[in-house]
Design an enzyme around this catalytic site. Structure first.
Site, PDB file in Angstrom:
ATOM      1  CG  ASP A 280      -1.322  16.474 -22.495  1.00 51.32           C
ATOM      2  OD1 ASP A 280      -0.827  15.132 -22.569  1.00 51.32           O
ATOM      3  OD2 ASP A 280      -2.420  16.339 -22.375  1.00 51.32           O
TER       4      ASP A 280
ATOM      5  CB  ALA B 228      -0.587  12.051 -24.106  1.00 49.29           C
TER       6      ALA B 228
ATOM      7  CG  HIS C 168     -16.773  12.974 -28.694  1.00 43.34           C
ATOM      8  ND1 HIS C 168     -16.759  13.974 -27.687  1.00 43.34           N
ATOM      9  CD2 HIS C 168     -15.881  12.149 -28.168  1.00 43.34           C
ATOM     10  CE1 HIS C 168     -15.816  13.865 -26.902  1.00 43.34           C
ATOM     11  NE2 HIS C 168     -15.064  12.702 -27.054  1.00 43.34           N
TER      12      HIS C 168
ATOM     13  CE1 TYR D 105      -4.134   1.697   0.548  1.00 42.92           C
ATOM     14  CE2 TYR D 105      -2.701   3.369   1.433  1.00 42.92           C
ATOM     15  CZ  TYR D 105      -3.827   3.069   1.272  1.00 42.92           C
ATOM     16  OH  TYR D 105      -4.820   3.874   0.858  1.00 42.92           O
TER      17      TYR D 105
ATOM     18  CG  PHE E 178      -7.317  15.203 -26.309  1.00 40.83           C
ATOM     19  CD1 PHE E 178      -7.615  15.396 -27.839  1.00 40.83           C
ATOM     20  CD2 PHE E 178      -8.134  14.336 -25.696  1.00 40.83           C
ATOM     21  CE1 PHE E 178      -8.135  14.184 -28.485  1.00 40.83           C
ATOM     22  CE2 PHE E 178      -8.694  13.198 -26.500  1.00 40.83           C
ATOM     23  CZ  PHE E 178      -8.792  13.077 -27.783  1.00 40.83           C
ATOM     24  CG  ASP E 179     -11.790  14.593 -25.843  1.00 34.75           C
ATOM     25  OD1 ASP E 179     -10.745  14.193 -25.245  1.00 34.75           O
ATOM     26  OD2 ASP E 179     -12.719  13.744 -26.449  1.00 34.75           O
TER      27      ASP E 179
ATOM     28  CE  LYS F  80      -3.877   9.048 -25.092  1.00 35.20           C
ATOM     29  NZ  LYS F  80      -4.585   9.129 -23.902  1.00 35.20           N
TER      30      LYS F  80
HETATM   31  N1  F0G Z   1      -4.139  14.621 -22.988  1.00 32.79           N
HETATM   32  C1  F0G Z   1      -3.915  13.871 -24.231  1.00 32.79           C
HETATM   33  C2  F0G Z   1      -3.113  15.009 -25.405  1.00 32.79           C
HETATM   34  C3  F0G Z   1      -4.826  12.898 -24.687  1.00 32.79           C
HETATM   35  O1  F0G Z   1      -4.747  12.563 -26.130  1.00 32.79           O
HETATM   36  C4  F0G Z   1      -5.419  12.246 -23.807  1.00 32.79           C
HETATM   37  C5  F0G Z   1      -6.205  11.077 -24.229  1.00 32.79           C
HETATM   38  C6  F0G Z   1      -5.565  12.579 -22.552  1.00 32.79           C
HETATM   39  C7  F0G Z   1      -4.831  13.840 -22.333  1.00 32.79           C
HETATM   40  C8  F0G Z   1      -6.241  12.016 -21.440  1.00 32.79           C
HETATM   41  O2  F0G Z   1      -5.593  10.720 -21.010  1.00 32.79           O
HETATM   42  O3  F0G Z   1      -7.243   8.913 -21.671  1.00 32.79           O
HETATM   43  O4  F0G Z   1      -5.508   8.780 -20.045  1.00 32.79           O
HETATM   44  O5  F0G Z   1      -7.395  10.022 -19.387  1.00 32.79           O
HETATM   45  N2  F0G Z   1      -6.413  10.897 -25.306  1.00 32.79           N
HETATM   46  C9  F0G Z   1      -7.196   9.530 -25.913  1.00 32.79           C
HETATM   47  C10 F0G Z   1      -7.080   9.641 -27.313  1.00 32.79           C
HETATM   48  C11 F0G Z   1      -8.489   9.134 -25.163  1.00 32.79           C
HETATM   49  O6  F0G Z   1      -7.836   8.864 -27.878  1.00 32.79           O
HETATM   50  O7  F0G Z   1      -6.687  10.622 -27.894  1.00 32.79           O
HETATM   51  P1  F0G Z   1      -6.469   9.719 -20.604  1.00 32.79           P
END
Ligand code: F0G
Length: 458
Positions: A214, A216, A448, A71, A123-124, A257
């Site tokens: 960010d 990713a 979406h 833990y 991103f969304d 990613k």
């Molecule tokens: N930032 C970026 C640039 C992303 O592409 C994503 C997720 C996130 C943050 C959020 O991360 O999914 O681990 O919570 N992108 C995915 C996509 C969902 O399909 O591009 P997460």
């Protein structure tokens, strides 16, 4: 040029289902024309996302067995912390279950009403988490990013001149941080140049504004810098990544990613006061500070994945194989965002289906057709994702209508990709027959994912 082969052998396989068209027609209708509502078992080639869909290596699976499930103070956490400190260079490492958990924590700490968070393109989930705190998510992409056919090396850049105007207009006090997303997923998966990161850094430093990355897809971005930016051809991807992070105060990463894992994420930063606040929130909702909602085995797999993703044979294969798909489509006249990004090929649905008005979701129409024709699942990045309905009930459309063919890491071989090329070309040849779609319902947040649609009668 010799064929660039997948730099791995396949040790474990999963069957793929091949369905006939009438079955796919039924499935798509039952899914109400939303790709997220289709069961994965009913998909032949799944290009919905590159997120969490990587194949892990034998070494990562070995790490899964090695994971320390304590833990507090897990050995696996300390391995991850060492790895992240080494690659990213930040002192505090805070694991989370995925990227949006980082966003929720970070913006809960620094966001709030009256605050503005500028970025190259949020991103969304990033945008939604900023707006959830009632702060404003402001996209400042380089104007080049809107010209989908323009061949330019770093179309993911931030518009620094506009950032400067935003700072002088609103004042630095309202801007708790500037976020640079590498690569710029929402703007076609295009990379950000080192020069742009330096410029953003210099401007923000002048005004005392922290910069966050960010991260990713940081390794893919680093490799693009190596390929395209003068002076970096002989620098290792690892050193390039280290330089990128040196121009920021912290980073958040969806490890799903470029950490080559199926779940995970983390925040890494130097500011101890912010880190303390993040950790308090983490304990409240995610888990203790040394596991953050993950299992020890996940931390171990992440640490190993972060090492593997910087392997340059892997990165070369990754970038070249994504371009293989995009360049072949482009050569056959299919409109795609140029040049090809790192994790995906983006079809330009505005030009592909010029006869479908944006209010009828041309990107979604193309996604549906790729599924009907060949069982390929893609995702719309256009008005369904980023548009909204205004007070008078009119659809406010997105700037770009894209369809993303995201390539899972180390999953598909060249023959799978050849199949995607053939199918997309067939859809392109018959594009005049494709009609638009209308919303049946209109969920208020991230619509979406859950919206229901229906074909528009033609
Ligand atoms: N930032 C970026 C640039 C992303 O592409 C994503 C997720 C996130 C943050 C959020 O991360 O999914 O681990 O919570 N992108 C995915 C996509 C969902 O399909 O591009 P997460």
């Amino acid at each position: 040029m010799r064929t660039i082969i997948e730099p791995f052998k396949i040790k474990s396989v999963e069957p793929i289902r091949l369905l006939d068209r009438p079955t796919r027609e039924r499935i798509l209708a039952e899914a109400e024309y939303n790709m997220f509502r289709i069961a994965a078992a009913d998909v032949t080639i799944d290009l919905l996302t590159d997120s969490g869909t990587s194949a892990m290596s034998a070494a990562q699976w070995a790490g899964v067995m090695e994971g320390d499930e304590s833990y507090a103070g897990s050995r696996s956490f300390f391995r991850l912390e060492r790895t992240i400190r080494d690659i990213f260079g930040y002192r505090h490492v805070i694991p989370t279950h995925q990227g949006r958990a980082c966003e929720r924590l970070l913006f809960e700490v620094v966001g709030g009403p009256g605050k503005i968070i500028p970025g190259n393109t949020h991103f969304d989930t990033t945008r939604a988490n900023i707006e959830h705190t009632q702060a404003v998510a402001l996209d400042l992409p380089d104007p080049k990013s809107h010209e989908t056919s323009l061949e330019a090396p770093f179309k993911g850049d931030m518009d620094v001149a506009r950032l400067e105007r935003v700072i002088s207009e609103h004042g630095a006090a309202k801007i708790p941080l500037v976020l640079v997303t590498v690569t710029n997923n929402a703007a076609g998966g295009q990379p950000v140049s080192m020069q742009n990161m330096k410029d953003v850094r210099a401007l923000c430093q002048k005004h005392g504004i922290p910069v966050y990355i960010d991260a990713a897809r940081f390794a893919e971005n680093a490799y693009f810098i190596k390929l395209r930016e003068p002076g970096y051809a002989d620098v290792s991807a690892r050193d390039i990544a280290a330089e990128m992070f040196s121009y920021a105060d912290g980073a958040m990463m969806s490890a799903k990613k470029d950490a080559l894992v199926n779940i995970g994420g983390f925040l890494a930063l130097d500011d101890s006061a912010v880190a303390d606040k993040l950790r308090s929130l983490l304990i409240l909702t995610e888990g203790f500070t040394t596991y953050g909602g993950l299992a020890g085995r996940d931390l171990e797999a992440m640490a190993q994945g972060l090492e593997e993703v910087l392997d340059e044979d892997y990165l070369r294969y990754r970038i070249v194989s994504t371009a293989y798909l995009g360049d072949r489509l482009h050569a056959a006249g299919v409109p795609v965002v140029r040049p090809i990004g790192g994790h995906a090929v983006f079809l330009d649905a505005k030009r592909f289906l010029a006869h479908v008005p944006p209010q009828q979701f041309p990107g979604q129409a193309l996604c549906c057709e790729l599924y009907l024709h060949a069982g390929i699942r893609s995702v719309e990045i256009g008005t369904l994702m980023f548009g909204h309905t205004d007070e008078s009930g009119h659809e406010v459309c997105a700037d770009l209508e894209l369809v993303r063919l995201a390539i899972p890491r180390r999953v598909y071989t060249q023959s799978h990709i050849d199949y995607v090329i053939e199918a997309t070309l067939e859809v392109f040849q018959n594009r005049e027959r494709i009609g638009g779609y209308a919303l049946v319902d209109n969920p208020p947040v991230l619509r979406h994912f859950v919206a229901r649609l229906k074909p528009v009668a033609r």
